[in-house]
Design a protein around this motif. Sequence first.
Motif, PDB file in Angstrom:
ATOM      1  N   GLY A   1       5.124 171.226  92.004  1.00 27.78           N
ATOM      2  CA  GLY A   1       3.829 170.632  92.272  1.00 27.78           C
ATOM      3  C   GLY A   1       3.856 169.353  93.066  1.00 27.78           C
ATOM      4  N   ARG A   2       5.016 168.936  93.574  1.00 29.69           N
ATOM      5  CA  ARG A   2       5.069 167.674  94.324  1.00 29.69           C
ATOM      6  C   ARG A   2       4.177 167.708  95.559  1.00 29.69           C
ATOM      7  NH1 ARG A   2      11.555 167.119  93.615  1.00 29.69           N
ATOM      8  NH2 ARG A   2      11.518 166.177  91.539  1.00 29.69           N
ATOM      9  N   THR A   3       4.128 168.852  96.227  1.00 30.37           N
ATOM     10  CA  THR A   3       3.253 168.975  97.398  1.00 30.37           C
ATOM     11  C   THR A   3       1.800 168.810  96.987  1.00 30.37           C
ATOM     12  OG1 THR A   3       4.813 170.456  98.475  1.00 30.37           O
ATOM     13  CG2 THR A   3       2.547 170.460  99.296  1.00 30.37           C
ATOM     14  N   ALA A   4       1.441 169.428  95.858  1.00 23.05           N
ATOM     15  CA  ALA A   4       0.060 169.308  95.367  1.00 23.05           C
ATOM     16  C   ALA A   4      -0.261 167.865  95.003  1.00 23.05           C
ATOM     17  CB  ALA A   4      -0.148 170.216  94.163  1.00 23.05           C
ATOM     18  N   GLU A   5       0.710 167.150  94.425  1.00 20.31           N
ATOM     19  CA  GLU A   5       0.497 165.750  94.065  1.00 20.31           C
ATOM     20  C   GLU A   5       0.237 164.903  95.309  1.00 20.31           C
ATOM     21  OE1 GLU A   5       3.850 164.507  91.836  1.00 20.31           O
ATOM     22  OE2 GLU A   5       3.427 165.824  90.148  1.00 20.31           O
ATOM     23  N   ARG A   6       0.989 165.174  96.383  1.00 18.56           N
ATOM     24  CA  ARG A   6       0.793 164.409  97.614  1.00 18.56           C
ATOM     25  C   ARG A   6      -0.587 164.695  98.205  1.00 18.56           C
ATOM     26  NH1 ARG A   6       6.322 165.714  98.434  1.00 18.56           N
ATOM     27  NH2 ARG A   6       5.781 167.515  99.722  1.00 18.56           N
ATOM     28  N   THR A   7      -1.039 165.959  98.085  1.00 13.69           N
ATOM     29  CA  THR A   7      -2.366 166.310  98.574  1.00 13.69           C
ATOM     30  C   THR A   7      -3.436 165.575  97.789  1.00 13.69           C
ATOM     31  OG1 THR A   7      -1.600 168.500  99.220  1.00 13.69           O
ATOM     32  CG2 THR A   7      -3.973 168.216  98.960  1.00 13.69           C
ATOM     33  N   THR A   8      -3.267 165.510  96.458  1.00 10.65           N
ATOM     34  CA  THR A   8      -4.225 164.798  95.624  1.00 10.65           C
ATOM     35  C   THR A   8      -4.266 163.324  95.993  1.00 10.65           C
ATOM     36  OG1 THR A   8      -3.879 166.345  93.800  1.00 10.65           O
ATOM     37  CG2 THR A   8      -4.868 164.238  93.254  1.00 10.65           C
TER      38      THR A   8
ATOM     39  N   GLY B   1     -17.509 158.362  95.372  1.00 10.61           N
ATOM     40  CA  GLY B   1     -16.571 157.394  95.915  1.00 10.61           C
ATOM     41  C   GLY B   1     -15.430 157.049  94.988  1.00 10.61           C
ATOM     42  N   GLY B   2     -15.330 157.729  93.835  1.00 10.34           N
ATOM     43  CA  GLY B   2     -14.245 157.452  92.906  1.00 10.34           C
ATOM     44  C   GLY B   2     -13.071 158.347  93.201  1.00 10.34           C
ATOM     45  N   SER B   3     -12.135 158.428  92.273  1.00  9.93           N
ATOM     46  CA  SER B   3     -10.987 159.299  92.443  1.00  9.93           C
ATOM     47  C   SER B   3     -10.743 160.043  91.148  1.00  9.93           C
ATOM     48  CB  SER B   3      -9.741 158.489  92.814  1.00  9.93           C
ATOM     49  OG  SER B   3      -9.421 157.590  91.779  1.00  9.93           O
ATOM     50  N   GLY B   4      -9.989 161.152  91.226  1.00  6.93           N
ATOM     51  CA  GLY B   4      -9.649 161.897  90.031  1.00  6.93           C
ATOM     52  C   GLY B   4      -8.607 161.167  89.213  1.00  6.93           C
ATOM     53  N   ASP B   5      -8.293 161.723  88.042  1.00  5.80           N
ATOM     54  CA  ASP B   5      -7.278 161.140  87.176  1.00  5.80           C
ATOM     55  C   ASP B   5      -5.930 161.246  87.878  1.00  5.80           C
ATOM     56  OD1 ASP B   5      -5.390 160.549  85.249  1.00  5.80           O
ATOM     57  OD2 ASP B   5      -6.476 161.531  83.638  1.00  5.80           O
ATOM     58  N   PRO B   6      -5.304 160.126  88.254  1.00  7.36           N
ATOM     59  CA  PRO B   6      -4.055 160.196  89.020  1.00  7.36           C
ATOM     60  C   PRO B   6      -2.901 160.775  88.214  1.00  7.36           C
ATOM     61  CG  PRO B   6      -4.512 157.932  88.350  1.00  7.36           C
ATOM     62  CD  PRO B   6      -5.731 158.734  88.001  1.00  7.36           C
ATOM     63  N   ALA B   7      -3.055 160.861  86.883  1.00  5.75           N
ATOM     64  CA  ALA B   7      -1.981 161.398  86.055  1.00  5.75           C
ATOM     65  C   ALA B   7      -2.001 162.916  86.032  1.00  5.75           C
ATOM     66  CB  ALA B   7      -2.099 160.857  84.632  1.00  5.75           C
ATOM     67  N   LEU B   8      -3.069 163.546  86.516  1.00  3.69           N
ATOM     68  CA  LEU B   8      -3.199 164.998  86.460  1.00  3.69           C
ATOM     69  C   LEU B   8      -3.293 165.578  87.861  1.00  3.69           C
ATOM     70  CD1 LEU B   8      -5.807 165.399  83.559  1.00  3.69           C
ATOM     71  CD2 LEU B   8      -3.310 165.547  83.408  1.00  3.69           C
ATOM     72  N   THR B   9      -2.599 166.672  88.093  1.00  2.30           N
ATOM     73  CA  THR B   9      -2.673 167.387  89.366  1.00  2.30           C
ATOM     74  C   THR B   9      -2.839 168.870  89.076  1.00  2.30           C
ATOM     75  OG1 THR B   9      -0.265 167.620  89.447  1.00  2.30           O
ATOM     76  CG2 THR B   9      -1.227 165.728  90.583  1.00  2.30           C
ATOM     77  N   PRO B  10      -3.430 169.621  89.995  1.00  2.00           N
ATOM     78  CA  PRO B  10      -3.594 171.059  89.762  1.00  2.00           C
ATOM     79  C   PRO B  10      -2.258 171.771  89.609  1.00  2.00           C
ATOM     80  CG  PRO B  10      -4.984 170.317  91.578  1.00  2.00           C
ATOM     81  CD  PRO B  10      -4.054 169.186  91.257  1.00  2.00           C
ATOM     82  N   PHE B  11      -2.268 172.869  88.892  1.00  2.00           N
ATOM     83  CA  PHE B  11      -1.084 173.712  88.788  1.00  2.00           C
ATOM     84  C   PHE B  11      -0.703 174.149  90.201  1.00  2.00           C
ATOM     85  CE2 PHE B  11       1.402 177.475  87.844  1.00  2.00           C
ATOM     86  CZ  PHE B  11       2.067 177.130  86.659  1.00  2.00           C
ATOM     87  N   PRO B  12       0.589 174.140  90.542  1.00  2.00           N
ATOM     88  CA  PRO B  12       0.998 174.500  91.906  1.00  2.00           C
ATOM     89  C   PRO B  12       0.559 175.913  92.273  1.00  2.00           C
ATOM     90  CG  PRO B  12       2.896 174.357  90.432  1.00  2.00           C
ATOM     91  CD  PRO B  12       1.742 173.773  89.702  1.00  2.00           C
ATOM     92  N   ASP B  13       0.219 176.099  93.543  1.00  2.00           N
ATOM     93  CA  ASP B  13      -0.246 177.417  93.962  1.00  2.00           C
ATOM     94  C   ASP B  13       0.927 178.370  94.162  1.00  2.00           C
ATOM     95  OD1 ASP B  13       0.905 176.753  96.405  1.00  2.00           O
ATOM     96  OD2 ASP B  13      -1.010 176.347  97.385  1.00  2.00           O
ATOM     97  N   ALA B  14       0.604 179.615  94.500  1.00  2.00           N
ATOM     98  CA  ALA B  14       1.635 180.651  94.587  1.00  2.00           C
ATOM     99  C   ALA B  14       2.677 180.336  95.651  1.00  2.00           C
ATOM    100  CB  ALA B  14       0.972 181.995  94.866  1.00  2.00           C
ATOM    101  N   ALA B  15       2.236 179.797  96.792  1.00  2.00           N
ATOM    102  CA  ALA B  15       3.188 179.485  97.860  1.00  2.00           C
ATOM    103  C   ALA B  15       4.172 178.403  97.423  1.00  2.00           C
ATOM    104  CB  ALA B  15       2.437 179.046  99.114  1.00  2.00           C
ATOM    105  N   ALA B  16       3.665 177.387  96.698  1.00  2.03           N
ATOM    106  CA  ALA B  16       4.538 176.303  96.229  1.00  2.03           C
ATOM    107  C   ALA B  16       5.549 176.819  95.210  1.00  2.03           C
ATOM    108  CB  ALA B  16       3.699 175.184  95.631  1.00  2.03           C
ATOM    109  N   VAL B  17       5.114 177.691  94.317  1.00  2.00           N
ATOM    110  CA  VAL B  17       6.025 178.233  93.302  1.00  2.00           C
ATOM    111  C   VAL B  17       7.058 179.157  93.956  1.00  2.00           C
ATOM    112  CG1 VAL B  17       6.179 179.722  91.264  1.00  2.00           C
ATOM    113  CG2 VAL B  17       4.389 177.972  91.406  1.00  2.00           C
TER     114      VAL B  17
END
Length: 500
Positions: A352-359, A369-385
């Motif tokens: 999920g490192r790629t997903a974290e960088r995207t987030t 104008g806020g941001s999501g919880d920086p401690a949580l990232t989406p489950f990696p997609d099929a291509a990343a896995v």
Amino acid sequence: MELEFERCYRAVDSRDPRFDGWFVTAVTSTGIYCRPSCPAITPKRTNVRFYPSAAAAQRAGFRACKRCRPDAAPGSPEWDVRADVVGRAMRLIGDGVVDREGVPGLAARLAYTTRHLNRILTAELGAGPLALARAQRAQTARTLVEATDLGLAEIAFAAGFGSVRQFNDTLREVYACAPSVLREAARRRAGAAVPGTEPAVPGTLTLRLAYRPPLDAATLLEFLAMRAVPGVEVADTTSYTRALRLPHGPATVVLTPTAGYVSAALRLTDLRDLAPAVARCRRLLDLDADPVAVDETLGADPLLAPAVAKVPGLRVPRAVDGFEIAVRAIVGQQISVAGARTVLGRLVAIAGRTAERTTDRTAGTDADGGSGDPALTPFPDAAAVAGAPDEAFAMPVARRNTIRALAGAVASGDLVLDDGADRADTEATLLSLPGIGVWTAGYIAMRALGDPDVFLPSDLAVRRGAAAVGLPTDPAALAEHAQRWRPWRSYAVLRLWQLS
């Protein structure tokens, strides 16, 4: 879909809320359509029309009731359950596919021509895919008008309208007033909650997700908390928080069940993702289920009746991402729930490192104008896995190869794991992959595809639960006994897991 007049009229006459979402009631003398439970209507038989969807009522020239908000009712459990093309189409429309890909995109996903799909949906629902999507668009727009301070032009395009004029015309037609009037009315009601919304929290859209009572929220949250993957989700006895991968960017949601509704606090990268985010949250918590129908069927079995009576309203925890559930199912083969969490946490941390960088790049671009919880990232997609290094997979080589085969099939489009998939074809494709057997395919069908009638007679926890209430523990005998629980055997699996 044929609606039996007498049955519908009795439901309306008794103000039975269990039928909210099953159909809508239109009154010719007022030109308004309502939920079956609406207290504002006492219609004469000659003035009543029943429609299977809000879109059909709107197409016939009726406007939504301002008191009962029929567009904010729970979704129809029939579309949630049905495995045919109509059920699949309704689930995809709810996920925003028409807004993103158009009717040709919807038809392609279902392997039908656009003309034939339009014919099927009009015959069943009284409206074609464009009208059904338009009804959803109007509800999304109303939510944004009432729950945010965004400009009306911005809302128009966020809700999926092609122009501001189309947005204005649609809301006037559906709600009998201009968008600015809706906003002013919502502000006047600021001291009381607007149906379908909650008071705004900076950086979030907070909505009310309706459901049919009863809802066993405690068991639902306990199930999710036990299986929460580090870095993706957290849960306790009162709420569940997770990151979402949505069509236009990542998001986070906090879901808090309460009496009568589930509060959903959403932080979106792009407002166009509101409708799919709501659809996926509803799907995750099984909020469109008909718990009374389920409990009546399971409670008719004397051996299950005490458990049903003690804890009514059990739901099947489902999925916001079918691929994620499939990976969880494979990882969970022959190891404990705690062990599976550890393995999945490692996979997320590496793949999920790629997903974290995207987030990180999109943080701060949500609706307010806020941001999501920086401690949580989406489950990696099929291509990343599929492309993750070997050290991401803390498991036997054979299981690692199974996950990579699954990820490759999903990434290539050969396997689709969402509510619009054909369940029989998907199960056959899953079973053709190395390392996926009947239990794994059944678990994926139950949670990722939302099949309400899956039974897992060989599952150890199911057999333990069966033994606890005096049911057969031999898989063949238990499967035979379970025939009486159709079409709700997935809910029986949850019951037996709870009893184990």
